[in-house]
Design an enzyme around this catalytic site. Structure first.
Site, PDB file in Angstrom:
ATOM      1  N   GLY A  72       0.842  -1.203   0.000  1.00 39.38           N
ATOM      2  CA  GLY A  72       0.000   0.000   0.000  1.00 39.38           C
ATOM      3  C   GLY A  72       0.871   1.245   0.000  1.00 39.38           C
ATOM      4  O   GLY A  72       0.610   2.216   0.718  1.00 39.38           O
ATOM      5  N   ALA A  73       1.917   1.204  -0.856  1.00 39.31           N
ATOM      6  CA  ALA A  73       2.990   2.203  -0.759  1.00 39.31           C
ATOM      7  C   ALA A  73       2.790   3.416  -1.657  1.00 39.31           C
ATOM      8  O   ALA A  73       3.652   4.291  -1.707  1.00 39.31           O
ATOM      9  CB  ALA A  73       4.326   1.544  -1.085  1.00 39.31           C
ATOM     10  N   ASN A  74       1.663   3.481  -2.369  1.00 33.49           N
ATOM     11  CA  ASN A  74       1.492   4.605  -3.297  1.00 33.49           C
ATOM     12  C   ASN A  74       0.644   5.721  -2.710  1.00 33.49           C
ATOM     13  O   ASN A  74       0.390   6.722  -3.384  1.00 33.49           O
ATOM     14  CB  ASN A  74       0.840   4.122  -4.595  1.00 33.49           C
ATOM     15  CG  ASN A  74      -0.550   3.557  -4.344  1.00 33.49           C
ATOM     16  OD1 ASN A  74      -0.655   2.444  -3.828  1.00 33.49           O
ATOM     17  ND2 ASN A  74      -1.582   4.290  -4.660  1.00 33.49           N
ATOM     18  N   GLY A 114      -1.054   7.737   1.161  1.00 33.37           N
ATOM     19  CA  GLY A 114      -1.242   7.852   2.606  1.00 33.37           C
ATOM     20  C   GLY A 114      -0.041   7.447   3.444  1.00 33.37           C
ATOM     21  O   GLY A 114       1.099   7.830   3.186  1.00 33.37           O
ATOM     22  N   ILE A 115      -0.317   6.643   4.459  1.00 31.78           N
ATOM     23  CA  ILE A 115       0.690   6.241   5.453  1.00 31.78           C
ATOM     24  C   ILE A 115       1.803   5.401   4.803  1.00 31.78           C
ATOM     25  O   ILE A 115       2.988   5.558   5.120  1.00 31.78           O
ATOM     26  CB  ILE A 115      -0.020   5.442   6.576  1.00 31.78           C
ATOM     27  CG1 ILE A 115      -0.972   6.374   7.349  1.00 31.78           C
ATOM     28  CG2 ILE A 115       0.977   4.784   7.514  1.00 31.78           C
ATOM     29  CD1 ILE A 115      -2.036   5.659   8.173  1.00 31.78           C
ATOM     30  N   GLY A 116       1.432   4.539   3.861  1.00 30.62           N
ATOM     31  CA  GLY A 116       2.428   3.697   3.194  1.00 30.62           C
ATOM     32  C   GLY A 116       3.401   4.526   2.375  1.00 30.62           C
ATOM     33  O   GLY A 116       4.615   4.308   2.431  1.00 30.62           O
ATOM     34  N   SER A 164      -5.715  -1.056  13.575  1.00 31.53           N
ATOM     35  CA  SER A 164      -6.534   0.136  13.823  1.00 31.53           C
ATOM     36  C   SER A 164      -7.281   0.003  15.149  1.00 31.53           C
ATOM     37  O   SER A 164      -7.613  -1.118  15.577  1.00 31.53           O
ATOM     38  CB  SER A 164      -7.564   0.305  12.707  1.00 31.53           C
ATOM     39  OG  SER A 164      -8.490   1.320  13.034  1.00 31.53           O
ATOM     40  N   TYR A 184     -14.464  -4.060   8.403  1.00 33.89           N
ATOM     41  CA  TYR A 184     -13.168  -3.381   8.527  1.00 33.89           C
ATOM     42  C   TYR A 184     -12.559  -3.653   9.911  1.00 33.89           C
ATOM     43  O   TYR A 184     -11.390  -4.006  10.030  1.00 33.89           O
ATOM     44  CB  TYR A 184     -13.352  -1.876   8.300  1.00 33.89           C
ATOM     45  CG  TYR A 184     -12.073  -1.088   8.443  1.00 33.89           C
ATOM     46  CD1 TYR A 184     -11.118  -1.105   7.436  1.00 33.89           C
ATOM     47  CD2 TYR A 184     -11.816  -0.340   9.591  1.00 33.89           C
ATOM     48  CE1 TYR A 184      -9.929  -0.395   7.567  1.00 33.89           C
ATOM     49  CE2 TYR A 184     -10.632   0.375   9.736  1.00 33.89           C
ATOM     50  CZ  TYR A 184      -9.691   0.343   8.716  1.00 33.89           C
ATOM     51  OH  TYR A 184      -8.518   1.040   8.852  1.00 33.89           O
TER      52      TYR A 184
END
Ligand SMILES: NC(=O)c1ccc[n+]([C@@H]2O[C@H](COP(=O)([O-])OP(=O)(O)OC[C@H]3O[C@@H](n4cnc5c(N)ncnc54)[C@H](OP(=O)(O)O)[C@@H]3O)[C@@H](O)[C@H]2O)c1
Length: 295
Positions: A15-17, A19-21, A147, A172
């Site tokens: 998920g590196a593209n 937000g947090i990633g 979370s 979630y």
């Protein structure tokens, strides 16, 4: 930390593209790490790759593509990654999101369950030999983005895919509970192996995630927006767990963190559930562990 503090270390960030990633991957690159970005979308992945290289000057950044709603896709990507990288110092299991309505993938899994939990479970299992290879030299780390939403609901092992009573928050929250239970059980299984495992809550953070999970997530995002952390603040604990020289981060010992401190988990996040989830997850991913796109 000096700019070259992570020089020679291999990081994998899912998920590196966004937000947090993206923020954390950029930070690891700034600190000199070789960073493998794992992204779902080719164009967004290439944009992140180019942005990180341009802003950090670190050219040792690579891109791997996988859709985490498909175990076959994750398995294929993991094989590719292992062919390129035989030593993984730090694995950051961060990809995740919410779904506005219940959907079942072609592989037969509820989308949130597979995207947020089963895929990172499969990826971790497949990459483990490379993590253990790193751990034979220096401490290796595995971090899961969980979370506070995990407090939302306990697991029902008879219905992990929420065929009954689906709601976005329940699906979630349970997937995020699975992340922290997986971290705990993985640490137990890796005891004595020089690998530290952890999970964390980033806080409510101003990332695009709030626009991707349907109407409820959008509404919740609007209400919480004024109180949210910046992406940098929301990434602090992640970066700390994944790279700090602080002894406390190196002794995370499978626990769940918030603001770089150990935090309470829901009472129903039990060691028994962690073991049971592990066993069921192993059974579910088994057919996909055998795939090897290269052979
Ligand atoms: N933001 C918050 O307030 C908050 C709070 C608690 C926990 N978290 C957790 O933090 C992590 C990062 O989220 P974020 O807030 O930074 O949101 P984000 O900006 O939307 O980033 C999420 C990342 O995960 C990727 N992803 C989602 N579903 C995927 C799939 N099926 N296959 C491959 N990649 C997928 C996204 O790819 P695309 O760009 O292609 O969608 C994106 O790169 C998530 O695990 C989330 O649950 C966030």
């Amino acid at each position: 930390m000096t700019q070259a503090a992570l020089s020679g270390k291999n990081y994998v960030v899912t998920g590196a593209n966004s937000g947090i990633g993206l923020f954390s991957a950029r930070r690891f690159a700034e600190l000199g790490a070789n960073v493998a970005l794992v992204c779902r979308n080719e164009q967004r992945g290439h944009e992140a790759l180019a942005e990180i290289i341009a802003t950090t000057g670190n050219e040792n950044i690579s891109l791997y593509l996988a859709d985490f709603s498909s175990l076959a896709s994750v398995s294929e990507m993991a094989d590719k990654l292992l062919r390129d990288i035989s030593k993984i110092d730090v694995l950051c299991n961060n990809a995740g999101g919410a779904n506005g309505s219940r959907q079942v993938t072609d592989e037969g899994f509820e989308t949130t369950f597979v995207s947020n939990h089963l895929s990172s479970f499969l990826l971790t299992k497949k990459l483990l030999p490379a993590v253990l290879n790193a751990a034979s030299g220096d401490l290796a780390r595995i971090v899961f983005t969980s979370s506070y939403g995990h407090f939302n609901s306990a697991l029902n092992f008879d219905d992990l895919g929420l065929a009954q009573g689906y709601s976005t928050l329940k699906a979630y929250g349970r997937s995020k509970l699975m992340n922290l239970l997986t971290a705990r059980e993985l640490q137990y299984r890796l005891r004595g192996k020089n690998v530290v495992v952890s999970s964390f809550h980033p806080g409510a953070v101003r990332t695009p995630i709030w626009n991707k999970g349907g109407m409820l997530a959008r509404l919740l995002g609007l209400v919480l927006y004024p109180f949210m952390k910046s992406i940098g603040q929301g990434s602090d604990t992640f970066v700390w767990l994944a790279s700090s020289e602080d002894q406390a981060s190196k002794e995370a010992d499978g626990h769940y963190f918030y603001e770089s401190k150990r935090a309470e988990t829901a009472k129903f996040a039990t060691a028994e559930d962690a073991k049971r989830l592990w066993q069921i997850s192993e059974e579910l991913i088994a057919p996909y562990c055998l795939l090897d796109a290269g052979s």
